[in-house]
Design a protein around this motif. Structure first.
Motif, PDB file in Angstrom:
ATOM      1  N   LEU A 368       0.825  -1.205   0.000  1.00 15.88           N
ATOM      2  CA  LEU A 368       0.000   0.000   0.000  1.00 15.88           C
ATOM      3  C   LEU A 368       0.865   1.263   0.000  1.00 15.88           C
ATOM      4  O   LEU A 368       0.553   2.240  -0.676  1.00 15.88           O
ATOM      5  CB  LEU A 368      -0.932   0.005   1.209  1.00 15.88           C
ATOM      6  N   ALA A 369       1.958   1.246   0.776  1.00 19.63           N
ATOM      7  CA  ALA A 369       2.835   2.419   0.845  1.00 19.63           C
ATOM      8  C   ALA A 369       3.615   2.613  -0.452  1.00 19.63           C
ATOM      9  O   ALA A 369       3.935   3.745  -0.833  1.00 19.63           O
ATOM     10  CB  ALA A 369       3.799   2.281   2.023  1.00 19.63           C
ATOM     11  N   SER A 370       3.912   1.515  -1.160  1.00 18.81           N
ATOM     12  CA  SER A 370       4.725   1.600  -2.374  1.00 18.81           C
ATOM     13  C   SER A 370       3.923   2.035  -3.587  1.00 18.81           C
ATOM     14  O   SER A 370       4.411   2.797  -4.420  1.00 18.81           O
ATOM     15  CB  SER A 370       5.385   0.244  -2.666  1.00 18.81           C
ATOM     16  N   ARG A 371       2.651   1.557  -3.702  1.00 14.18           N
ATOM     17  CA  ARG A 371       1.934   1.757  -4.957  1.00 14.18           C
ATOM     18  C   ARG A 371       0.565   2.408  -4.832  1.00 14.18           C
ATOM     19  O   ARG A 371       0.005   2.829  -5.842  1.00 14.18           O
ATOM     20  CB  ARG A 371       1.759   0.396  -5.645  1.00 14.18           C
ATOM     21  N   SER A 372       0.016   2.497  -3.637  1.00 13.81           N
ATOM     22  CA  SER A 372      -1.374   2.954  -3.514  1.00 13.81           C
ATOM     23  C   SER A 372      -1.545   4.244  -2.735  1.00 13.81           C
ATOM     24  O   SER A 372      -2.669   4.665  -2.479  1.00 13.81           O
ATOM     25  CB  SER A 372      -2.229   1.855  -2.862  1.00 13.81           C
ATOM     26  N   GLY A 373      -0.444   4.900  -2.334  1.00 10.84           N
ATOM     27  CA  GLY A 373      -0.580   6.168  -1.624  1.00 10.84           C
ATOM     28  C   GLY A 373      -1.119   6.016  -0.217  1.00 10.84           C
ATOM     29  O   GLY A 373      -1.991   6.792   0.209  1.00 10.84           O
ATOM     30  N   LEU A 423       7.050   1.985  22.377  1.00  8.72           N
ATOM     31  CA  LEU A 423       6.601   0.600  22.281  1.00  8.72           C
ATOM     32  C   LEU A 423       7.775  -0.327  22.536  1.00  8.72           C
ATOM     33  O   LEU A 423       8.936   0.070  22.453  1.00  8.72           O
ATOM     34  CB  LEU A 423       6.005   0.318  20.895  1.00  8.72           C
ATOM     35  N   ALA A 424       7.474  -1.597  22.776  1.00  6.51           N
ATOM     36  CA  ALA A 424       8.524  -2.566  23.090  1.00  6.51           C
ATOM     37  C   ALA A 424       9.431  -2.819  21.896  1.00  6.51           C
ATOM     38  O   ALA A 424      10.649  -2.957  22.045  1.00  6.51           O
ATOM     39  CB  ALA A 424       7.889  -3.872  23.557  1.00  6.51           C
ATOM     40  N   GLY A 425       8.858  -2.887  20.683  1.00  4.76           N
ATOM     41  CA  GLY A 425       9.660  -3.152  19.497  1.00  4.76           C
ATOM     42  C   GLY A 425       9.794  -1.930  18.616  1.00  4.76           C
ATOM     43  O   GLY A 425       9.149  -0.901  18.819  1.00  4.76           O
ATOM     44  N   SER A 426      10.660  -2.050  17.632  1.00 10.66           N
ATOM     45  CA  SER A 426      10.870  -0.962  16.685  1.00 10.66           C
ATOM     46  C   SER A 426       9.953  -1.144  15.479  1.00 10.66           C
ATOM     47  O   SER A 426       9.650  -2.272  15.084  1.00 10.66           O
ATOM     48  CB  SER A 426      12.328  -0.932  16.209  1.00 10.66           C
ATOM     49  N   PRO A 427       9.523  -0.032  14.855  1.00 11.25           N
ATOM     50  CA  PRO A 427       8.683  -0.148  13.667  1.00 11.25           C
ATOM     51  C   PRO A 427       9.490  -0.642  12.473  1.00 11.25           C
ATOM     52  O   PRO A 427      10.721  -0.526  12.434  1.00 11.25           O
ATOM     53  CB  PRO A 427       8.181   1.280  13.456  1.00 11.25           C
ATOM     54  N   LEU A 428       8.775  -1.190  11.491  1.00 10.65           N
ATOM     55  CA  LEU A 428       9.383  -1.639  10.247  1.00 10.65           C
ATOM     56  C   LEU A 428       9.203  -0.574   9.183  1.00 10.65           C
ATOM     57  O   LEU A 428       8.147   0.041   9.088  1.00 10.65           O
ATOM     58  CB  LEU A 428       8.727  -2.944   9.771  1.00 10.65           C
ATOM     59  N   ARG A 429      10.234  -0.359   8.390  1.00 14.72           N
ATOM     60  CA  ARG A 429      10.114   0.570   7.271  1.00 14.72           C
ATOM     61  C   ARG A 429       9.382  -0.120   6.125  1.00 14.72           C
ATOM     62  O   ARG A 429       9.688  -1.257   5.774  1.00 14.72           O
ATOM     63  CB  ARG A 429      11.486   1.044   6.815  1.00 14.72           C
ATOM     64  N   VAL A 430       8.420   0.593   5.524  1.00 17.57           N
ATOM     65  CA  VAL A 430       7.664   0.067   4.389  1.00 17.57           C
ATOM     66  C   VAL A 430       7.605   1.143   3.312  1.00 17.57           C
ATOM     67  O   VAL A 430       7.749   2.334   3.584  1.00 17.57           O
ATOM     68  CB  VAL A 430       6.228  -0.338   4.800  1.00 17.57           C
ATOM     69  N   GLY A 431       7.389   0.706   2.082  1.00 15.55           N
ATOM     70  CA  GLY A 431       7.275   1.653   0.985  1.00 15.55           C
ATOM     71  C   GLY A 431       8.613   2.039   0.398  1.00 15.55           C
ATOM     72  O   GLY A 431       9.619   1.324   0.563  1.00 15.55           O
ATOM     73  N   PRO A 432       8.685   3.183  -0.290  1.00 19.07           N
ATOM     74  CA  PRO A 432       9.921   3.616  -0.954  1.00 19.07           C
ATOM     75  C   PRO A 432      11.076   3.762   0.021  1.00 19.07           C
ATOM     76  O   PRO A 432      10.906   4.282   1.136  1.00 19.07           O
ATOM     77  CB  PRO A 432       9.529   4.971  -1.566  1.00 19.07           C
ATOM     78  N   GLY A 433      12.259   3.328  -0.398  1.00 13.98           N
ATOM     79  CA  GLY A 433      13.407   3.365   0.506  1.00 13.98           C
ATOM     80  C   GLY A 433      13.814   4.756   0.903  1.00 13.98           C
ATOM     81  O   GLY A 433      14.176   5.010   2.059  1.00 13.98           O
ATOM     82  N   GLY A 434      13.751   5.705  -0.017  1.00 14.71           N
ATOM     83  CA  GLY A 434      14.163   7.068   0.304  1.00 14.71           C
ATOM     84  C   GLY A 434      13.101   7.882   1.009  1.00 14.71           C
ATOM     85  O   GLY A 434      13.400   8.960   1.542  1.00 14.71           O
ATOM     86  N   ARG A 435      11.867   7.394   1.021  1.00 11.76           N
ATOM     87  CA  ARG A 435      10.764   8.134   1.639  1.00 11.76           C
ATOM     88  C   ARG A 435       9.829   7.110   2.275  1.00 11.76           C
ATOM     89  O   ARG A 435       8.729   6.875   1.797  1.00 11.76           O
ATOM     90  CB  ARG A 435      10.039   8.965   0.573  1.00 11.76           C
ATOM     91  N   PRO A 436      10.252   6.505   3.380  1.00  9.34           N
ATOM     92  CA  PRO A 436       9.527   5.340   3.894  1.00  9.34           C
ATOM     93  C   PRO A 436       8.285   5.701   4.689  1.00  9.34           C
ATOM     94  O   PRO A 436       8.136   6.799   5.228  1.00  9.34           O
ATOM     95  CB  PRO A 436      10.565   4.684   4.811  1.00  9.34           C
ATOM     96  N   GLY A 437       7.387   4.703   4.768  1.00  9.28           N
ATOM     97  CA  GLY A 437       6.348   4.694   5.773  1.00  9.28           C
ATOM     98  C   GLY A 437       6.807   3.797   6.907  1.00  9.28           C
ATOM     99  O   GLY A 437       7.874   3.175   6.834  1.00  9.28           O
ATOM    100  N   LEU A 438       5.990   3.697   7.953  1.00  8.58           N
ATOM    101  CA  LEU A 438       6.374   2.880   9.115  1.00  8.58           C
ATOM    102  C   LEU A 438       5.214   1.978   9.524  1.00  8.58           C
ATOM    103  O   LEU A 438       4.049   2.410   9.568  1.00  8.58           O
ATOM    104  CB  LEU A 438       6.784   3.766  10.288  1.00  8.58           C
ATOM    105  N   TYR A 439       5.563   0.730   9.864  1.00 13.20           N
ATOM    106  CA  TYR A 439       4.598  -0.273  10.309  1.00 13.20           C
ATOM    107  C   TYR A 439       4.906  -0.597  11.769  1.00 13.20           C
ATOM    108  O   TYR A 439       6.015  -0.998  12.108  1.00 13.20           O
ATOM    109  CB  TYR A 439       4.729  -1.520   9.437  1.00 13.20           C
ATOM    110  N   TYR A 440       3.914  -0.419  12.640  1.00 11.94           N
ATOM    111  CA  TYR A 440       4.098  -0.581  14.076  1.00 11.94           C
ATOM    112  C   TYR A 440       3.363  -1.829  14.585  1.00 11.94           C
ATOM    113  O   TYR A 440       2.128  -1.823  14.674  1.00 11.94           O
ATOM    114  CB  TYR A 440       3.550   0.632  14.830  1.00 11.94           C
ATOM    115  N   PRO A 441       4.039  -2.915  14.932  1.00  4.07           N
ATOM    116  CA  PRO A 441       3.375  -4.061  15.570  1.00  4.07           C
ATOM    117  C   PRO A 441       2.873  -3.666  16.960  1.00  4.07           C
ATOM    118  O   PRO A 441       3.574  -3.001  17.722  1.00  4.07           O
ATOM    119  CB  PRO A 441       4.475  -5.118  15.652  1.00  4.07           C
TER     120      PRO A 441
END
Length: 470
Positions: A368-373, A423-441
């Motif tokens: 979704l972060a890479s192709r769907s805005g 939070l206990a864990g770190s978020p994961l980077r998602v989407g474009p590498g130079g302009r990432p979104g973040l995924y939080y478990p």
């Protein structure tokens, strides 16, 4: 209670066959149109409607009619025609059954429910005694405060009639109130559009009379609408039937997200909901429609064409999955400052022992972060029916699994702050590498309190820097 009869036909219900079916009432009754020509009404000699016939819907999605009616149907069924008997008119139900019987006799198919079918498809309309029609054609009872629809179906779906009733009641500043027997359930699209009082799901109950099927509040008819009843201390009463719930081990995975893309000429909508279906089920949706049944095979191009024709008005749609994996989504398309926004709520059902694809959620956020805005995403797990219908009793609230921000949201907050949540864990980077979104478990869905506490801490942290919509 209103009786809705459905003619499920193999052939196309063209104007000639529908006209012939209406002659089941004899040659004397009159026929008129309403609802901008979308509804034919069979009337008595005084012009009072007895039976209303909705525009036929083509159903080309396997299993969709069975999902809504709960009975297996033949492979040849291709058209769905709603025939509604007028409320409180003796004999109108029999007349509606005659019209449906005549239509299926001409085109092949079946009448639902089977017990209203007449042997020869004929009824003498002079035996039917009519009353004055309601002020709003799509509803059964109208007061200054409420528009009331009486439904006697196992599953109350967001049909074109119900959608029209919702629109007209809102236009006239009334609450829509749907009255059903205790054994009825709501489809998920119907549930999502019942947004709170005075709009209600009113359930008949032998013990308390009526109660709200979503909150359990005992209801009384007062001042022209159903409203909560209170005890001597002024506290709202809760129906016993609403408390009587058993846990079956069934679960639902619910993902809700918002995307936005520039409004270009070559923009094709529906990419986000298709990406979610592929990530979580391995394939695309099966069908879509502007109401239930969602009878059109999945096509992003046709969906886009409909939304363009309706623009700048918003477009609300239903999307359904294959019969072997219960799945249903609502999709709202609207103009936004960023271009064209799509808001999706997708639910997938899982039986006892089945494992929801929680591990696929980071992949979904990345797509979704890479192709769907992607703007935001919330993933939740809840103990609820795997067929995705809503019963009139208590169901536990969902438990948050994960939250995601798209690249625009991370940019507005600042990557340094957004990447360091409490939070206990770190978020994961998602989407474009130079302009990432973040995924939080946020957890594994096993603890209601822990999941919501984590989401609360996260949103407070993010809102401290910039407004964020979860």
């Amino acid at each position: 209670m209103t009786k809705d009869v459905i003619a499920l036909t193999e052939g196309v219900p063209d104007p000639w066959s529908v006209a012939a079916a209406l002659l089941a009432g004899g040659p004397e009754p009159g026929v008129r149109t309403t609802g901008r020509g979308a509804v034919l009404q069979l009337c008595d000699r005084d012009g009072v409607p007895l039976v209303s016939v909705e525009s036929p819907l083509e159903v080309r999605v396997p299993g969709e009619a069975e999902r809504l009616l709960g009975v297996p149907l033949g492979d040849g069924i291709g058209w769905w025609t709603e025939i509604r008997a007028a409320t409180g008119v003796p004999g109108a139900e029999r007349l509606a059954g005659a019209v449906a019987t005549r239509l299926t006799g001409l085109l092949g198919g079946a009448v639902w429910p089977p017990d209203v079918s007449t042997e020869d498809g004929l009824v003498d309309v002079s035996d039917v005694t009519a009353t004055e029609p309601p002020e709003l054609p799509a509803v059964d009872v109208v007061t200054e405060r409420a528009a009331v629809i009486l439904q006697d179906r196992p599953l109350v779906a967001m049909t074109s009639r119900l959608s029209e009733a919702l629109r007209t009641s809102a236009d006239t500043d009334r609450g829509l109130q749907i009255v059903t027997p205790g054994g009825s359930r709501l489809s998920l699209p119907t549930r999502t559009l019942l947004t709170g009082p005075p709009t209600r799901w009113v359930v008949r109950d032998e013990r308390c009379g009526y109660y709200d099927g979503l909150s359990g509040a005992v209801l009384h008819w007062r001042d022209g609408s159903f409203a909560p009843a209170a005890d001597a201390r002024g506290e709202t009463l809760v129906a016993d039937a609403f408390r009587e719930v058993g846990h079956t081990g069934e679960r639902q995975l619910v993902v809700a997200f918002r995307t936005a893309l520039p409004a270009t000429e070559d923009l094709v909508l529906g990419g986000g909901v298709e990406a979610a279906w592929r990530a979580l089920t391995g394939g695309p949706p099966a069908g879509w429609g502007a109401a239930e049944p969602a009878g059109l095979p999945w096509s992003r191009e046709e969906l886009t064409s409909l939304a363009r024709r309706r623009s700048p008005r918003p477009t609300w749609l239903v999307v359904v999955g294959a019969a072997d994996r219960p799945g249903i989504a609502t999709l709202r398309v609207d103009r936004a400052p960023e271009g064209v926004a799509e808001e999706v709520t997708l639910a997938l059902g899982y039986g006892p022992g089945e494992r929801p694809p929680v591990d696929a959620l980071p992949e979904l956020a990345d797509a979704l972060a890479s192709r769907s805005g992607l703007r935001s995403l919330l993933c939740q797990l809840r103990p609820a029916r795997s067929d995705l219908s809503v019963p009139p009793w208590y169901e536990a609230p969902p438990v948050p699994l994960a939250f995601a921000l798209g690249p625009e949201g991370v940019r507005d907050i600042g990557l340094a702050r957004a990447a360091r949540p409490p939070l206990a864990g770190s978020p994961l980077r998602v989407g474009p590498g130079g302009r990432p979104g973040l995924y939080y478990p946020l957890g594994d869905g096993s603890s209601h309190g822990d999941g919501w506490s984590a989401l609360d801490r996260l949103t407070r942290h993010l809102r401290g820097a910039a407004p964020v919509t979860a």
